[in-house]
Design an enzyme around this catalytic site. Structure first.
Site, PDB file in Angstrom:
ATOM      1  N   HIS A 185       0.813  -1.222   0.000  1.00 35.84           N
ATOM      2  CA  HIS A 185       0.000   0.000   0.000  1.00 35.84           C
ATOM      3  C   HIS A 185       0.844   1.269   0.000  1.00 35.84           C
ATOM      4  CE1 HIS A 185       0.329  -0.262   4.535  1.00 35.84           C
ATOM      5  NE2 HIS A 185       0.429   1.047   4.387  1.00 35.84           N
ATOM      6  N   SER A 224       5.168   2.488   7.872  1.00 34.21           N
ATOM      7  CA  SER A 224       4.731   1.383   7.021  1.00 34.21           C
ATOM      8  C   SER A 224       5.857   0.826   6.163  1.00 34.21           C
ATOM      9  CB  SER A 224       3.614   1.844   6.097  1.00 34.21           C
ATOM     10  OG  SER A 224       3.146   0.777   5.323  1.00 34.21           O
ATOM     11  N   ASP A 277       0.167  -7.649   1.406  1.00 32.25           N
ATOM     12  CA  ASP A 277       0.541  -6.237   1.494  1.00 32.25           C
ATOM     13  C   ASP A 277       2.058  -6.059   1.444  1.00 32.25           C
ATOM     14  OD1 ASP A 277       0.186  -3.505   1.646  1.00 32.25           O
ATOM     15  OD2 ASP A 277       0.100  -3.474   3.832  1.00 32.25           O
TER      16      ASP A 277
END
Length: 466
Positions: A108, A211, A138
């Protein structure tokens, strides 16, 4: 004289005791300085350039932006790019896994980017090529044109235990090389967004920008990739989730070799076994994965699995919770034949099951593997109930949902395995009659529907668009 000195000695002894206790406690706390010094050079900041349409918020099943809880938080929400503009957006972190420039991060972070820019610890900025990405886990694998780069040490997430200290390095809110620490809170967590990743839960402070960044053990080895948080505020609340490094490396190897990821697949719909179900199926305790539906002509169907089977072990891995099964199946190479221990009709049974390959289209994973047909206005596909299902539910009519393809069905939370008995106060007799009934329903009016989920009936309402 003795009376005069006694209080002084007592105070000295007290001071020494406090110092000793403080020193002992300090000795028990880990020291992260050397770990951070050695590991930080291999951590990178990742920015992207979006197209003219700009970045978009993550949309939920109803087409609206996801709520704060379990939102993919790194870089989301971030400012939209006005039409016609193209400028870098600092989205997240990553880390170098090979000295010739391969980098792991979250999917993402780079999803939808027209350009990916990697900033190294020496402040160089290099454009990266997307080698491959896997939405289900992901994860994304990048490549930059550079040599003799610092690399992280890869650890084994299988060796982790709850209570171990872990350290995260990343760029929360754009503050590069921020270090936070905590402990492993739990292992093998399943999140609503993903069934094929047994997440590591930690209490490490993670915020937007972390992230794709690494999670280290005290040996300075990467044992996870920070991916999601549970939040009501949009920020850290003590529940952070990381992708296990064992999973990440399997994905990375496949992305590097073939550009996509192959996963095992059984083609069954499963549910948890509670105390009442365990008693009814003749189990000693509430454990295992109950097969609510076997997809026709799927791998499970061809291997002899049936509705009502309770799977207790898969390829030697105990299945205590239903969420354990997708983890075990997904990690099995397609085509492998494995032993599956189960209970059927109160009797123990072992089957040789040949694992299939999970379809790339998630909709096909809920069907027989054949291309999905266009959904009706509700956004579902239904099939007839078997005689056994009717007997178990003590009903004479109804249909069972085999696929949820989108539309109102997703927004109201319908699931494969749900049994629909009535729509708009009319009984449902067959899939054909159900489709006609849905087609004739009025738009923009509340419609009632009676469902049976896991044996429990109830009513929900929905509206169909024009």
């Amino acid at each position: 004289m003795n009376n005069y000195r006694s209080p002084i000695w007592a105070l000295a002894l007290l001071a020494f005791s406090i110092f000793w206790v403080s020193s002992a406690r300090s000795a028990q706390l880990p020291e992260f300085t050397e770990l951070v010094k050695k590991a930080s050079p291999a951590v990178v900041n990742i920015s992207t350039v979006q197209g003219a349409e700009g970045s978009k918020p993550i949309l939920g099943p109803n087409g609206q932006p996801l709520p704060d809880i379990f939102q993919e938080f790194f870089g989301r929400p971030h400012p939209r790019i006005d039409e016609g503009q193209r400028r870098p957006q600092s989205l997240g972190s990553g880390f170098i896994i090979s000295d010739d420039g391969y980098i792991l991060t979250n999917n993402h972070v780079v999803d939808g980017a027209s350009q990916v820019i990697v900033r190294l610890s020496d402040r160089r900025e290099l454009e990266a090529t997307l080698v491959g990405a896997d939405e289900r886990s992901d994860l994304a694998l990048l490549k930059i044109d550079a040599e003799d780069l610092p690399v992280v040490k890869i650890g084994r997430s299988a060796d982790l235990q709850p209570g171990q200290w872990v350290v995260a390095i990343g760029s929360p809110f754009g503050f590069d090389y921020s270090v936070t620490a905590g402990i492993v809170s739990a292992l093998g967590r399943s999140l609503p967004s993903e069934n094929y990743v047994p997440f590591i839960q930690t209490d490490v402070a993670i915020n937007p920008g972390n992230s794709g960044g690494p999670l280290f053990n005290l040996d300075g080895e990467v044992i996870g990739i920070n991916s999601q948080i549970f939040t009501r505020s949009g920020g850290f609340m003590g529940l952070s989730f990381a992708i296990p490094m064992d999973v990440a490396m399997r994905v990375s190897d496949q992305l590097k070799e073939q550009g996509y990821v192959s996963r095992g697949w059984l083609g069954v719909v499963i549910q948890d076994v509670n105390k009442d179900l365990a008693e009814s199926f003749g189990l000693k305790k509430a454990a295992g994965a109950l097969v609510a539906q076997v997809m026709p002509d799927g791998p499970g169907d061809r291997s002899g699995l049936r509705d009502g089977d309770v799977i207790l072990s898969f390829a030697g891995n105990p299945i205590n919770l239903s969420s354990d099964l997708p983890h075990a199946v997904g990690a099995t190479p397609p085509g492998d034949k494995v032993k599956v221990e189960l209970v059927r009709g109160g009797k123990s049974l072992t089957l040789d099951v040949t694992v299939g390959e999970l379809p790339t289209d998630p909709r096909q994973a809920l069907s027989s593997g054949k291309p999905a047909k266009q959904a009706n206005r509700l956004g579902v596909k239904v099939v007839e109930l078997t005689s056994k299902q009717k007997g178990d539910l003590e009903i004479n009519t109804g249909v069972v949902i085999s696929e949820v393809l989108g539309g109102p069905a997703r927004s109201i939370g319908l699931r494969p395995g749900d049994v629909i008995t009535d729509v708009d106060n009319q009984p449902v007799d067959s899939p054909k009659q159900f489709s006609k009934l849905i087609a004739d329903l009025p738009s923009e009016r509340s419609i009632s529907m009676r469902l049976i989920r896991r044996g429990r009936p109830g009513y929900i309402t929905f509206k169909l668009p024009e």
